[in-house]
Design an enzyme around this catalytic site. Structure first.
Site, PDB file in Angstrom:
ATOM      1  CG  HIS A 209      -3.795 -32.078  -1.003  1.00 26.45           C
ATOM      2  ND1 HIS A 209      -4.164 -31.823   0.101  1.00 26.45           N
ATOM      3  CD2 HIS A 209      -4.412 -32.867  -1.335  1.00 26.45           C
ATOM      4  CE1 HIS A 209      -4.475 -33.331   0.657  1.00 26.45           C
ATOM      5  NE2 HIS A 209      -4.218 -33.840  -0.955  1.00 26.45           N
ATOM      6  CD  GLU A 289      -1.918 -37.578   5.532  1.00 31.19           C
ATOM      7  OE1 GLU A 289      -2.079 -38.529   6.244  1.00 31.19           O
ATOM      8  OE2 GLU A 289      -3.078 -36.795   5.470  1.00 31.19           O
ATOM      9  NE  ARG A 293      -8.094 -43.032   4.835  1.00 32.87           N
ATOM     10  CZ  ARG A 293      -8.097 -42.313   3.933  1.00 32.87           C
ATOM     11  NH1 ARG A 293      -9.184 -41.944   2.944  1.00 32.87           N
ATOM     12  NH2 ARG A 293      -7.454 -40.836   4.182  1.00 32.87           N
TER      13      ARG A 293
HETATM   14  P1  ADP Z   1      -4.987 -34.612   7.391  1.00 32.90           P
HETATM   15  O1  ADP Z   1      -3.941 -36.096   8.077  1.00 32.90           O
HETATM   16  O2  ADP Z   1      -5.414 -34.302   9.196  1.00 32.90           O
HETATM   17  O3  ADP Z   1      -6.049 -34.644   6.673  1.00 32.90           O
HETATM   18  P2  ADP Z   1      -2.733 -33.566   6.675  1.00 32.90           P
HETATM   19  O4  ADP Z   1      -1.394 -33.627   6.798  1.00 32.90           O
HETATM   20  O5  ADP Z   1      -3.425 -34.826   5.074  1.00 32.90           O
HETATM   21  O6  ADP Z   1      -4.107 -33.464   7.874  1.00 32.90           O
HETATM   22  O7  ADP Z   1      -2.902 -32.429   6.034  1.00 32.90           O
HETATM   23  C1  ADP Z   1      -4.123 -32.115   5.069  1.00 32.90           C
HETATM   24  C2  ADP Z   1      -4.533 -30.044   4.784  1.00 32.90           C
HETATM   25  O8  ADP Z   1      -3.859 -29.457   5.631  1.00 32.90           O
HETATM   26  C3  ADP Z   1      -3.834 -30.304   4.300  1.00 32.90           C
HETATM   27  O9  ADP Z   1      -4.367 -30.874   3.097  1.00 32.90           O
HETATM   28  C4  ADP Z   1      -3.306 -28.599   3.999  1.00 32.90           C
HETATM   29  O10 ADP Z   1      -4.555 -27.639   3.457  1.00 32.90           O
HETATM   30  C5  ADP Z   1      -2.619 -27.908   5.554  1.00 32.90           C
HETATM   31  N1  ADP Z   1      -1.324 -28.435   6.001  1.00 32.90           N
HETATM   32  C6  ADP Z   1      -1.339 -29.421   6.437  1.00 32.90           C
HETATM   33  N2  ADP Z   1       0.421 -29.011   6.669  1.00 32.90           N
HETATM   34  C7  ADP Z   1       0.648 -27.709   6.057  1.00 32.90           C
HETATM   35  C8  ADP Z   1       1.680 -26.711   5.952  1.00 32.90           C
HETATM   36  N3  ADP Z   1       2.685 -27.793   6.244  1.00 32.90           N
HETATM   37  N4  ADP Z   1       1.625 -25.927   5.388  1.00 32.90           N
HETATM   38  C9  ADP Z   1       0.441 -25.041   4.552  1.00 32.90           C
HETATM   39  N5  ADP Z   1      -0.755 -26.141   5.003  1.00 32.90           N
HETATM   40  C10 ADP Z   1      -0.814 -27.279   6.069  1.00 32.90           C
END
Ligand code: ADP
Length: 450
Positions: A209, A289, A293
């Site tokens: 991430h 995403e 903020r």
């Molecule tokens: P939130 O808005 O709930 O924080 P995110 O979209 O930012 O959700 O995703 C949070 C975490 O979920 C990411 O850092 C990753 O670890 C996991 N994740 C999200 N999408 C994927 C994906 N397509 N493949 C693998 N892991 C994912």
């Protein structure tokens, strides 16, 4: 510049924002719930107003009460912090209609980026790579769902369009599990966000991430800062963040930073925000995403760049211009942040509220602590379990890790369970030292077999 800012938040982030206001010479009003009257942010502010009882829905999310507090105190701006109302378009709109500046981007930008399906579409148009997935919401009634899933390829992840905090997500390994996962994610999304829209995308295996802090001014200028690596997570929620990432080369940093800048430009972004990506082992990156903020992990960027992001955020909201470019920013060292949560990591991270009987924060060279906790403080059960952050800075990664370990050893916190012992294990782990870290680090290396 504003004359008086009301901080519509609590705890460590409210304290952080109040400190920035004071340095800018702006008066500051704290709000608090009845149970929070002794919270540190109340003591730090110039004045404080109680906005309701303990439950967040009746206090920190109580828009009429917060707007009245701003009007009574004569605040001309509201800083929402993170969580609570920070990404609430309606709140930003109400502030605007009352002539109070919402310290954040426009309501249109919050709206476009708050809906993950809409944000994906916007990014595709802006030429920013997104994870391969469905073009819009999916449902089990859709006759083509299995065909679409097969085309994207398993494993997949079902995600809530309104998602946040790792909620409403389901990983699907096989076709047989798809229907059930969609139904469950929809139910969870409806309960958590009041919106059951979910979509599917390819599950990137062992990703990192990586996110970019961006800043934008009202003249349309956007700059990006060096990345943060937030791969160490529990249940898709961040636990350790660092900057720069041990994985990202200067070339990839520039490429991803520019993509982040395009993402922000696509919504005419003003103030501070974060563009999040997943990066696979080959260095392919995908927009995930944008958070509109200030983030929990902003201090790692502050300490390695020397830029005070909260003060910049306030200045930019007040209409000031950005005075630097991405190319002017130097990486001054390496920083790591450990989130100290009042949780028991040995019992599946269950919250551990209660009275902190003793607390001695760490300090010394390269250590920064952001917290609202003091000895004798009682952590209420109503709110988020984050009670503090330790940020360690070193001239290189090894020194930052050594300082973090020293700080974790030094810290005394008694009366509640925290994530501090888990952080020690992480900081001592060989794979962490090697920087060989993906989002599955905790289940794979720390909790294996549990
Ligand atoms: P939130 O808005 O709930 O924080 P995110 O979209 O930012 O959700 O995703 C949070 C975490 O979920 C990411 O850092 C990753 O670890 C996991 N994740 C999200 N999408 C994927 C994906 N397509 N493949 C693998 N892991 C994912």
């Amino acid at each position: 510049m504003f004359k008086k800012i009301l901080v519509a938040n609590r705890g460590e982030i409210a304290c952080r924002v109040i400190k920035a206001c004071k340095e800018l010479g702006v008066k500051v009003v704290a709000i608090h719930s009845e149970i929070d009257k002794d919270c540190a942010h109340v003591r730090l502010a110039d004045e404080s107003i109680c906005v309701g009882p303990g439950p967040a829905s009746e206090s920190y999310l109580n828009i009429p009460s917060i707007i009245s507090a701003a009007e009574i105190s004569g605040a001309d701006a509201i800083h929402p912090g993170y969580g609570f109302l920070a990404e609430n378009t309606y709140f930003a709109e109400v502030c605007e209609s009352c002539g109070i500046k919402f310290i954040g981007p426009s309501k249109e930008a919050i709206d476009k980026m708050g809906d993950k399906i809409a944000a994906r579409e916007l990014m595709m148009k802006a030429g920013v790579p997104v994870v391969p997935g469905s073009d819009g919401p999916v449902s089990i009634d859709d006759p083509n769902i299995f065909k679409l899933a097969k085309k994207i390829g398993y494993p997949l992840i079902v995600k809530a369009s309104a998602g946040g905090g790792g909620k409403g997500m389901r990983v699907v390994a096989t076709e047989e599990a798809l229907e059930n996962a969609i139904a469950m994610a929809q139910t969870e999304a409806k309960a958590a966000f009041g919106d059951e829209s979910v979509y599917i995308e390819k599950y990137i295996e062992e990703p990192r991430h990586i996110e970019f802090q961006i800043l934008g001014d009202s003249k349309g200028k956007v700059v990006y800062l060096p990345e943060r690596d937030c791969s160490i997570q529990r249940r898709h929620q961040k636990l350790v963040e660092e900057s720069p990432s041990p994985f990202i080369s200067a070339h990839l940093r520039r490429k991803m930073g520019r993509a982040a800048r395009h993402a922000a430009e696509a919504v005419k972004y003003v103030t501070v925000g974060t563009v999040e990506f997943l990066v696979d082992k080959s260095g392919h990156y995908y927009f995930m995403e944008m958070n509109t903020r200030i983030q929990v992990e902003h201090p790692v960027t502050e300490v390695i760049t020397g830029i005070d992001l909260v003060k910049e955020q306030i200045r930019l909201a007040a209409g000031e211009r950005l005075t630097f470019d991405s190319g002017d920013v130097k990486i001054l060292g390496h920083a790591i942040e450990c989130r100290i949560n009042a949780e028991d990591p040995d019992r599946d991270f269950i919250p551990s509220p209660g009275k902190v009987t003793q607390f001695i924060p760490p300090g010394g060279p390269g250590i920064r602590v952001e917290t609202h906790v003091y000895p004798g403080y009682t952590i209420p059960s109503f709110y988020d379990s984050l009670i503090g952050k330790i940020i360690a800075m070193g001239s290189n990664r090894a020194e930052a890790i050594a300082r973090m370990l020293r700080a974790l050893d030094e810290m005394v916190i008694e009366g509640i369970k925290t994530t501090a012992p888990l952080h020690k294990k992480i900081m001592q782990h060989d794979y962490y030292h090697k920087g060989d870290v993906y989002t599955d680090f905790l289940p794979k290396h720390i909790f294996r077999g549990r």
